[in-house]
Motif scaffolding. Sequence first.
Motif, PDB file in Angstrom:
ATOM      1  N   PHE A  32       4.296  -3.387  65.792  1.00  0.00           N
ATOM      2  CA  PHE A  32       4.476  -4.982  66.631  1.00  0.00           C
ATOM      3  C   PHE A  32       2.987  -5.091  66.628  1.00  0.00           C
ATOM      4  O   PHE A  32       2.098  -4.420  66.832  1.00  0.00           O
ATOM      5  CB  PHE A  32       5.042  -4.155  67.867  1.00  0.00           C
ATOM      6  CG  PHE A  32       5.946  -3.742  68.419  1.00  0.00           C
ATOM      7  CD1 PHE A  32       7.828  -4.811  68.295  1.00  0.00           C
ATOM      8  CD2 PHE A  32       6.204  -2.702  67.550  1.00  0.00           C
ATOM      9  CE1 PHE A  32       8.791  -3.794  68.359  1.00  0.00           C
ATOM     10  CE2 PHE A  32       7.216  -1.701  68.005  1.00  0.00           C
ATOM     11  CZ  PHE A  32       8.451  -2.553  68.389  1.00  0.00           C
ATOM     12  N   ALA A  33       2.867  -6.394  65.623  1.00  0.00           N
ATOM     13  CA  ALA A  33       1.807  -7.122  65.073  1.00  0.00           C
ATOM     14  C   ALA A  33       1.952  -8.513  65.346  1.00  0.00           C
ATOM     15  O   ALA A  33       2.862  -9.300  65.725  1.00  0.00           O
ATOM     16  CB  ALA A  33       0.840  -6.234  64.276  1.00  0.00           C
ATOM     17  N   ARG A  34      -0.068  -9.533  65.315  1.00  0.00           N
ATOM     18  CA  ARG A  34       0.800 -10.946  65.194  1.00  0.00           C
ATOM     19  C   ARG A  34       1.230 -10.737  64.010  1.00  0.00           C
ATOM     20  O   ARG A  34       1.236 -10.497  63.268  1.00  0.00           O
ATOM     21  CB  ARG A  34      -0.650 -10.978  64.965  1.00  0.00           C
ATOM     22  CG  ARG A  34      -2.010 -11.083  65.837  1.00  0.00           C
ATOM     23  CD  ARG A  34      -3.017 -11.481  65.438  1.00  0.00           C
ATOM     24  NE  ARG A  34      -4.264 -10.922  64.300  1.00  0.00           N
ATOM     25  CZ  ARG A  34      -4.362 -12.120  63.579  1.00  0.00           C
ATOM     26  NH1 ARG A  34      -3.964 -12.946  63.495  1.00  0.00           N
ATOM     27  NH2 ARG A  34      -4.289 -10.515  62.056  1.00  0.00           N
ATOM     28  N   GLN A  35       2.076 -12.844  64.242  1.00  0.00           N
ATOM     29  CA  GLN A  35       3.075 -13.246  63.023  1.00  0.00           C
ATOM     30  C   GLN A  35       2.282 -12.254  61.880  1.00  0.00           C
ATOM     31  O   GLN A  35       2.481 -12.283  60.336  1.00  0.00           O
ATOM     32  CB  GLN A  35       3.673 -14.422  63.297  1.00  0.00           C
ATOM     33  CG  GLN A  35       4.578 -14.275  62.902  1.00  0.00           C
ATOM     34  CD  GLN A  35       5.444 -15.530  62.585  1.00  0.00           C
ATOM     35  OE1 GLN A  35       5.484 -16.054  64.022  1.00  0.00           O
ATOM     36  NE2 GLN A  35       6.602 -15.635  62.116  1.00  0.00           N
ATOM     37  N   GLU A  36       1.377 -13.703  62.427  1.00  0.00           N
ATOM     38  CA  GLU A  36       0.287 -13.521  60.715  1.00  0.00           C
ATOM     39  C   GLU A  36       0.388 -12.294  59.835  1.00  0.00           C
ATOM     40  O   GLU A  36      -0.139 -12.640  58.997  1.00  0.00           O
ATOM     41  CB  GLU A  36      -1.204 -14.130  60.996  1.00  0.00           C
ATOM     42  CG  GLU A  36      -1.081 -16.461  61.880  1.00  0.00           C
ATOM     43  CD  GLU A  36      -0.485 -16.007  63.429  1.00  0.00           C
ATOM     44  OE1 GLU A  36      -0.855 -14.826  64.098  1.00  0.00           O
ATOM     45  OE2 GLU A  36      -0.455 -17.041  63.331  1.00  0.00           O
ATOM     46  N   ALA A  47       9.310 -12.875  64.354  1.00  0.00           N
ATOM     47  CA  ALA A  47       7.808 -13.127  65.678  1.00  0.00           C
ATOM     48  C   ALA A  47       6.795 -12.569  65.210  1.00  0.00           C
ATOM     49  O   ALA A  47       6.350 -12.218  64.493  1.00  0.00           O
ATOM     50  CB  ALA A  47       8.583 -13.478  67.075  1.00  0.00           C
ATOM     51  N   SER A  48       6.420 -11.665  66.655  1.00  0.00           N
ATOM     52  CA  SER A  48       5.875  -9.855  66.191  1.00  0.00           C
ATOM     53  C   SER A  48       6.068  -9.153  65.859  1.00  0.00           C
ATOM     54  O   SER A  48       5.613  -7.453  66.223  1.00  0.00           O
ATOM     55  CB  SER A  48       4.684 -10.462  67.500  1.00  0.00           C
ATOM     56  OG  SER A  48       5.675 -10.490  68.577  1.00  0.00           O
ATOM     57  N   CYS A  49       7.654  -8.899  65.419  1.00  0.00           N
ATOM     58  CA  CYS A  49       8.121  -7.399  65.295  1.00  0.00           C
ATOM     59  C   CYS A  49       7.865  -7.435  63.835  1.00  0.00           C
ATOM     60  O   CYS A  49       9.001  -8.516  62.973  1.00  0.00           O
ATOM     61  CB  CYS A  49       8.992  -7.280  65.939  1.00  0.00           C
ATOM     62  SG  CYS A  49       9.834  -5.696  65.359  1.00  0.00           S
ATOM     63  N   VAL A  66      -1.930  -2.030  64.996  1.00  0.00           N
ATOM     64  CA  VAL A  66      -0.679  -2.411  66.072  1.00  0.00           C
ATOM     65  C   VAL A  66       0.118  -1.664  66.945  1.00  0.00           C
ATOM     66  O   VAL A  66      -1.119   0.730  66.571  1.00  0.00           O
ATOM     67  CB  VAL A  66       0.105  -2.749  64.522  1.00  0.00           C
ATOM     68  CG1 VAL A  66      -0.483  -3.927  64.037  1.00  0.00           C
ATOM     69  CG2 VAL A  66       0.251  -0.774  63.674  1.00  0.00           C
TER      70      VAL A  66
END
Length: 80
Positions: A31-35, A66-68, A19
């Motif tokens: 910061f990465a995939r939301q899942e 989201a992705s954060c 990440v």
Amino acid sequence: MLSGLATLTIADDGYSEHVAFELTDQSGLIFARQELLVQAKSARNVRLSLLTARSEHAIRIGNIDASCANFSILQDLTPR
């Protein structure tokens, strides 16, 4: 402020993924995939290993957008 790449490890199920992060003192952003962020938020044992600084921290994920996600450092796990 420190920023770069890290490995986020969800020790509950042994899963890890690279990440991006920004860190100031005892908190920061991931910061990465939301899942992945949702899975890490619900886990009990989450670790962030900074690749550039060779340090590892137990963390708690806070709010996800989201992705954060924001996080707080619970403990420095770096071997001394």
